[in-house]
Design a protein around this motif. Structure first.
Motif, PDB file in Angstrom:
ATOM      1  N   LYS A 235       0.833  -1.194   0.000  1.00  0.00           N
ATOM      2  CA  LYS A 235       0.000   0.000   0.000  1.00  0.00           C
ATOM      3  C   LYS A 235       0.875   1.255   0.000  1.00  0.00           C
ATOM      4  O   LYS A 235       0.614   2.208  -0.726  1.00  0.00           O
ATOM      5  CB  LYS A 235      -0.924  -0.006   1.209  1.00  0.00           C
ATOM      6  N   LEU A 236       1.939   1.233   0.794  1.00  0.00           N
ATOM      7  CA  LEU A 236       2.846   2.372   0.857  1.00  0.00           C
ATOM      8  C   LEU A 236       3.505   2.590  -0.506  1.00  0.00           C
ATOM      9  O   LEU A 236       3.590   3.710  -0.992  1.00  0.00           O
ATOM     10  CB  LEU A 236       3.910   2.134   1.933  1.00  0.00           C
ATOM     11  N   THR A 237       3.922   1.524  -1.138  1.00  0.00           N
ATOM     12  CA  THR A 237       4.549   1.629  -2.444  1.00  0.00           C
ATOM     13  C   THR A 237       3.557   2.176  -3.462  1.00  0.00           C
ATOM     14  O   THR A 237       3.898   3.004  -4.293  1.00  0.00           O
ATOM     15  CB  THR A 237       5.089   0.257  -2.903  1.00  0.00           C
ATOM     16  N   LYS A 238       2.321   1.756  -3.394  1.00  0.00           N
ATOM     17  CA  LYS A 238       1.278   2.245  -4.302  1.00  0.00           C
ATOM     18  C   LYS A 238       1.057   3.742  -4.077  1.00  0.00           C
ATOM     19  O   LYS A 238       0.938   4.500  -5.037  1.00  0.00           O
ATOM     20  CB  LYS A 238      -0.012   1.455  -4.053  1.00  0.00           C
ATOM     21  N   GLN A 239       1.027   4.161  -2.799  1.00  0.00           N
ATOM     22  CA  GLN A 239       0.859   5.589  -2.494  1.00  0.00           C
ATOM     23  C   GLN A 239       2.059   6.392  -3.012  1.00  0.00           C
ATOM     24  O   GLN A 239       1.889   7.469  -3.581  1.00  0.00           O
ATOM     25  CB  GLN A 239       0.708   5.800  -0.992  1.00  0.00           C
ATOM     26  N   GLN A 240       3.258   5.868  -2.815  1.00  0.00           N
ATOM     27  CA  GLN A 240       4.457   6.552  -3.296  1.00  0.00           C
ATOM     28  C   GLN A 240       4.446   6.644  -4.826  1.00  0.00           C
ATOM     29  O   GLN A 240       4.823   7.663  -5.406  1.00  0.00           O
ATOM     30  CB  GLN A 240       5.718   5.834  -2.816  1.00  0.00           C
ATOM     31  N   GLU A 241       3.997   5.569  -5.451  1.00  0.00           N
ATOM     32  CA  GLU A 241       3.926   5.551  -6.912  1.00  0.00           C
ATOM     33  C   GLU A 241       2.949   6.626  -7.409  1.00  0.00           C
ATOM     34  O   GLU A 241       3.235   7.342  -8.372  1.00  0.00           O
ATOM     35  CB  GLU A 241       3.473   4.163  -7.376  1.00  0.00           C
ATOM     36  N   GLN A 242       1.819   6.777  -6.731  1.00  0.00           N
ATOM     37  CA  GLN A 242       0.849   7.808  -7.100  1.00  0.00           C
ATOM     38  C   GLN A 242       1.429   9.213  -6.911  1.00  0.00           C
ATOM     39  O   GLN A 242       1.198  10.105  -7.730  1.00  0.00           O
ATOM     40  CB  GLN A 242      -0.443   7.644  -6.279  1.00  0.00           C
ATOM     41  N   LYS A 243       2.192   9.405  -5.816  1.00  0.00           N
ATOM     42  CA  LYS A 243       2.828  10.700  -5.570  1.00  0.00           C
ATOM     43  C   LYS A 243       3.813  11.035  -6.683  1.00  0.00           C
ATOM     44  O   LYS A 243       3.848  12.157  -7.182  1.00  0.00           O
ATOM     45  CB  LYS A 243       3.572  10.694  -4.225  1.00  0.00           C
ATOM     46  N   VAL A 244       4.625  10.054  -7.063  1.00  0.00           N
ATOM     47  CA  VAL A 244       5.615  10.264  -8.120  1.00  0.00           C
ATOM     48  C   VAL A 244       4.907  10.627  -9.427  1.00  0.00           C
ATOM     49  O   VAL A 244       5.336  11.555 -10.133  1.00  0.00           O
ATOM     50  CB  VAL A 244       6.516   9.021  -8.301  1.00  0.00           C
ATOM     51  N   LYS A 245       3.830   9.939  -9.748  1.00  0.00           N
ATOM     52  CA  LYS A 245       3.061  10.260 -10.962  1.00  0.00           C
ATOM     53  C   LYS A 245       2.522  11.684 -10.881  1.00  0.00           C
ATOM     54  O   LYS A 245       2.516  12.412 -11.874  1.00  0.00           O
ATOM     55  CB  LYS A 245       1.933   9.252 -11.169  1.00  0.00           C
ATOM     56  N   GLY A 246       2.060  12.076  -9.700  1.00  0.00           N
ATOM     57  CA  GLY A 246       1.570  13.446  -9.499  1.00  0.00           C
ATOM     58  C   GLY A 246       2.673  14.463  -9.706  1.00  0.00           C
ATOM     59  O   GLY A 246       2.474  15.492 -10.366  1.00  0.00           O
TER      60      GLY A 246
END
Length: 176
Positions: free
Chosen positions: A6-17
């Motif tokens: 979940k943390l990796t998914k959140q980080q991935e979304q932040k990077v995309k943002g």
């Protein structure tokens, strides 16, 4: 317990943002820089070499491509009618960060002189102190000012009576 997926998914979304924001920022910079009506250049302060120019700068000074100017200095390109102007600007910039409305004669690549008004500002680019210049051609304005001064001199020194009227009222009368 921390869910790593979940943390990796959140980080991935932040990077995309962040990537979207960077792309928008890059597009905005390109629009402001490249499509500007003023000729814009950026040069390193350390060696005075141009590192970036827009197409308006090329047109203003009579160059066809950025390759003709990038990596060269204003002195090498002979952009000033009076080369001492570059020294004057650097001296001013030792005291201040911005110079507004610096008027001087520039030289086009073909040697033709033109009047320009320039704005200079110290900026940081990739950690290096640089000088950003924004230049507009004011040749027509300078010609109009000179012609107005000529008319004013004639009006003031004429032996004939000269009047300027507006709506039937005399606004200016020469000393004659």
């Amino acid at each position: 317990q921390v869910n790593i997926k979940k943390l990796t998914k959140q980080q991935e979304q932040k990077v995309k943002g962040y990537d979207r924001i960077k792309k928008m920022s890059d597009e905005l910079y390109a629009d402001l820089f490249e499509d500007n009506q003023a000729g814009i250049s950026i040069s390193r302060i350390s060696d005075a070499q141009l590192i970036s120019v827009n197409n308006t700068f090329l047109e203003l000074f009579g160059f066809e491509s950025k390759d003709q100017v990038i990596g060269k200095t204003a002195v090498e390109l002979n952009l000033w009618a009076n080369p001492k102007n570059g020294i004057v600007i650097l001296n001013f910039l030792n005291e201040t960060k911005i110079i507004k409305e610096f008027e001087a004669e520039g030289l086009k690549r073909n040697g033709q002189k033109f009047w320009m008004s320039a704005y200079f500002k110290k900026v940081m680019v990739a950690g290096s102190p640089c000088l950003m210049a924004s230049v507009i051609d004011i040749t027509e304005r300078k010609k109009a000012e000179a012609q107005l001064q000529e008319y004013h001199y004639f009006f003031k020194n004429s032996n004939d009576l000269c009047l300027i009227a507006n709506s039937g009222f005399f606004e200016i009368v020469n000393p004659t």
